[in-house]
Design a protein around this motif. Sequence first.
Motif, PDB file in Angstrom:
ATOM      1  N   MET A  38       0.808  -1.217   0.000  1.00 10.52           N
ATOM      2  CA  MET A  38       0.000   0.000   0.000  1.00 10.52           C
ATOM      3  C   MET A  38       0.846   1.274   0.000  1.00 10.52           C
ATOM      4  O   MET A  38       0.540   2.239   0.697  1.00 10.52           O
ATOM      5  CB  MET A  38      -0.996  -0.014   1.154  1.00 10.52           C
ATOM      6  N   VAL A  39       1.929   1.255  -0.741  1.00 12.87           N
ATOM      7  CA  VAL A  39       2.791   2.426  -0.879  1.00 12.87           C
ATOM      8  C   VAL A  39       2.228   3.265  -2.013  1.00 12.87           C
ATOM      9  O   VAL A  39       1.937   2.731  -3.070  1.00 12.87           O
ATOM     10  CB  VAL A  39       4.237   1.983  -1.174  1.00 12.87           C
ATOM     11  N   PRO A  40       2.032   4.539  -1.900  1.00 12.24           N
ATOM     12  CA  PRO A  40       2.370   5.456  -0.822  1.00 12.24           C
ATOM     13  C   PRO A  40       1.174   5.818   0.062  1.00 12.24           C
ATOM     14  O   PRO A  40       1.169   6.871   0.688  1.00 12.24           O
ATOM     15  CB  PRO A  40       2.850   6.686  -1.582  1.00 12.24           C
ATOM     16  N   GLU A  41       0.156   4.991   0.107  1.00 11.35           N
ATOM     17  CA  GLU A  41      -1.038   5.311   0.893  1.00 11.35           C
ATOM     18  C   GLU A  41      -0.740   5.314   2.391  1.00 11.35           C
ATOM     19  O   GLU A  41       0.203   4.683   2.848  1.00 11.35           O
ATOM     20  CB  GLU A  41      -2.132   4.279   0.604  1.00 11.35           C
ATOM     21  N   ALA A  42      -1.572   6.010   3.144  1.00 13.12           N
ATOM     22  CA  ALA A  42      -1.451   6.002   4.601  1.00 13.12           C
ATOM     23  C   ALA A  42      -1.789   4.601   5.107  1.00 13.12           C
ATOM     24  O   ALA A  42      -2.765   4.002   4.663  1.00 13.12           O
ATOM     25  CB  ALA A  42      -2.393   7.022   5.223  1.00 13.12           C
ATOM     26  N   PRO A  43      -0.973   4.067   6.013  1.00 15.84           N
ATOM     27  CA  PRO A  43      -1.184   2.702   6.488  1.00 15.84           C
ATOM     28  C   PRO A  43      -2.268   2.616   7.565  1.00 15.84           C
ATOM     29  O   PRO A  43      -2.011   2.330   8.728  1.00 15.84           O
ATOM     30  CB  PRO A  43       0.182   2.309   7.038  1.00 15.84           C
ATOM     31  N   VAL A  44      -3.489   2.885   7.153  1.00  9.43           N
ATOM     32  CA  VAL A  44      -4.615   2.832   8.085  1.00  9.43           C
ATOM     33  C   VAL A  44      -5.568   1.747   7.612  1.00  9.43           C
ATOM     34  O   VAL A  44      -6.078   1.806   6.495  1.00  9.43           O
ATOM     35  CB  VAL A  44      -5.353   4.183   8.164  1.00  9.43           C
ATOM     36  N   ALA A  45      -5.778   0.757   8.454  1.00 10.82           N
ATOM     37  CA  ALA A  45      -6.719  -0.326   8.144  1.00 10.82           C
ATOM     38  C   ALA A  45      -8.003  -0.090   8.929  1.00 10.82           C
ATOM     39  O   ALA A  45      -7.974   0.347  10.081  1.00 10.82           O
ATOM     40  CB  ALA A  45      -6.105  -1.673   8.499  1.00 10.82           C
ATOM     41  N   ARG A  46      -9.089  -0.406   8.305  1.00  7.24           N
ATOM     42  CA  ARG A  46     -10.386  -0.208   8.946  1.00  7.24           C
ATOM     43  C   ARG A  46     -11.116  -1.534   9.054  1.00  7.24           C
ATOM     44  O   ARG A  46     -11.026  -2.384   8.186  1.00  7.24           O
ATOM     45  CB  ARG A  46     -11.222   0.794   8.168  1.00  7.24           C
ATOM     46  N   SER A  47     -11.881  -1.670  10.134  1.00  2.00           N
ATOM     47  CA  SER A  47     -12.720  -2.849  10.317  1.00  2.00           C
ATOM     48  C   SER A  47     -13.972  -2.691   9.451  1.00  2.00           C
ATOM     49  O   SER A  47     -14.228  -1.605   8.919  1.00  2.00           O
ATOM     50  CB  SER A  47     -13.089  -2.996  11.793  1.00  2.00           C
ATOM     51  N   PRO A  48     -14.749  -3.753   9.307  1.00  2.00           N
ATOM     52  CA  PRO A  48     -15.966  -3.648   8.477  1.00  2.00           C
ATOM     53  C   PRO A  48     -16.923  -2.533   8.908  1.00  2.00           C
ATOM     54  O   PRO A  48     -17.636  -1.977   8.084  1.00  2.00           O
ATOM     55  CB  PRO A  48     -16.617  -5.022   8.635  1.00  2.00           C
ATOM     56  N   ASP A  49     -16.903  -2.167  10.205  1.00  2.00           N
ATOM     57  CA  ASP A  49     -17.801  -1.093  10.649  1.00  2.00           C
ATOM     58  C   ASP A  49     -17.191   0.300  10.472  1.00  2.00           C
ATOM     59  O   ASP A  49     -17.791   1.307  10.844  1.00  2.00           O
ATOM     60  CB  ASP A  49     -18.226  -1.319  12.098  1.00  2.00           C
ATOM     61  N   GLY A  50     -15.973   0.378   9.898  1.00  2.00           N
ATOM     62  CA  GLY A  50     -15.348   1.663   9.607  1.00  2.00           C
ATOM     63  C   GLY A  50     -14.385   2.168  10.666  1.00  2.00           C
ATOM     64  O   GLY A  50     -13.718   3.172  10.458  1.00  2.00           O
ATOM     65  N   ALA A  51     -14.316   1.484  11.812  1.00  2.00           N
ATOM     66  CA  ALA A  51     -13.391   1.916  12.866  1.00  2.00           C
ATOM     67  C   ALA A  51     -11.957   1.566  12.472  1.00  2.00           C
ATOM     68  O   ALA A  51     -11.706   0.575  11.785  1.00  2.00           O
ATOM     69  CB  ALA A  51     -13.750   1.230  14.183  1.00  2.00           C
ATOM     70  N   VAL A  52     -11.012   2.379  12.922  1.00  2.00           N
ATOM     71  CA  VAL A  52      -9.602   2.102  12.658  1.00  2.00           C
ATOM     72  C   VAL A  52      -9.190   0.873  13.454  1.00  2.00           C
ATOM     73  O   VAL A  52      -9.455   0.766  14.653  1.00  2.00           O
ATOM     74  CB  VAL A  52      -8.721   3.316  13.032  1.00  2.00           C
ATOM     75  N   ASP A  53      -8.544  -0.062  12.776  1.00  2.00           N
ATOM     76  CA  ASP A  53      -8.026  -1.279  13.417  1.00  2.00           C
ATOM     77  C   ASP A  53      -6.535  -1.067  13.652  1.00  2.00           C
ATOM     78  O   ASP A  53      -5.737  -1.117  12.725  1.00  2.00           O
ATOM     79  CB  ASP A  53      -8.259  -2.483  12.503  1.00  2.00           C
ATOM     80  N   PRO A  54      -6.128  -0.795  14.909  1.00  2.00           N
ATOM     81  CA  PRO A  54      -4.726  -0.452  15.169  1.00  2.00           C
ATOM     82  C   PRO A  54      -3.760  -1.603  14.874  1.00  2.00           C
ATOM     83  O   PRO A  54      -2.654  -1.359  14.390  1.00  2.00           O
ATOM     84  CB  PRO A  54      -4.698  -0.057  16.645  1.00  2.00           C
ATOM     85  N   LEU A  55      -4.134  -2.832  15.139  1.00  2.00           N
ATOM     86  CA  LEU A  55      -3.223  -3.948  14.874  1.00  2.00           C
ATOM     87  C   LEU A  55      -3.020  -4.150  13.374  1.00  2.00           C
ATOM     88  O   LEU A  55      -1.891  -4.335  12.903  1.00  2.00           O
ATOM     89  CB  LEU A  55      -3.735  -5.229  15.525  1.00  2.00           C
ATOM     90  N   ALA A  56      -4.089  -4.109  12.629  1.00  2.00           N
ATOM     91  CA  ALA A  56      -3.975  -4.236  11.175  1.00  2.00           C
ATOM     92  C   ALA A  56      -3.212  -3.043  10.585  1.00  2.00           C
ATOM     93  O   ALA A  56      -2.447  -3.202   9.640  1.00  2.00           O
ATOM     94  CB  ALA A  56      -5.353  -4.362  10.546  1.00  2.00           C
ATOM     95  N   SER A  57      -3.397  -1.870  11.167  1.00  2.21           N
ATOM     96  CA  SER A  57      -2.667  -0.689  10.702  1.00  2.21           C
ATOM     97  C   SER A  57      -1.171  -0.850  10.955  1.00  2.21           C
ATOM     98  O   SER A  57      -0.348  -0.484  10.096  1.00  2.21           O
ATOM     99  CB  SER A  57      -3.188   0.572  11.398  1.00  2.21           C
ATOM    100  N   MET A  58      -0.786  -1.401  12.084  1.00  2.00           N
ATOM    101  CA  MET A  58       0.632  -1.621  12.372  1.00  2.00           C
ATOM    102  C   MET A  58       1.226  -2.656  11.413  1.00  2.00           C
ATOM    103  O   MET A  58       2.382  -2.549  11.011  1.00  2.00           O
ATOM    104  CB  MET A  58       0.836  -2.061  13.824  1.00  2.00           C
ATOM    105  N   ARG A  59       0.430  -3.646  11.026  1.00  2.00           N
ATOM    106  CA  ARG A  59       0.885  -4.621  10.032  1.00  2.00           C
ATOM    107  C   ARG A  59       1.197  -3.908   8.717  1.00  2.00           C
ATOM    108  O   ARG A  59       2.212  -4.184   8.074  1.00  2.00           O
ATOM    109  CB  ARG A  59      -0.178  -5.701   9.818  1.00  2.00           C
TER     110      ARG A  59
END
Length: 91
Positions: A38-59
């Motif tokens: 996902m370069v150069p996008e911001a590494p922010v992963a979201r859960s199905p409900d739209g909330a930021v998933d911090p563990l997936a974002s760190m991955r």
Amino acid sequence: MDILHPLLRRKRAYQGLFGDGAQGEARAVLADLKRFCMVPEAPVARSPDGAVDPLASMRLVGRQEVFNRIRAMVAIDDRALFNLKEEVADD
């Protein structure tokens, strides 16, 4: 020379595998890794409900770090390694 020699070996290994990253299969692999990381996008992963998933974002952050490492090692030249060696020696 103790610091520089391993860096030169590592650089040559990356460049032996990826060349300059601009041709053929190396280019296709780097393009695929760029999409996957996902370069150069911001590494922010979201859960199905739209909330930021911090563990997936760190991955995703980790993936981008690996891609940036590969890109840097493919692109670095001997002068940059020599300058890096001098900077490390000054510390």
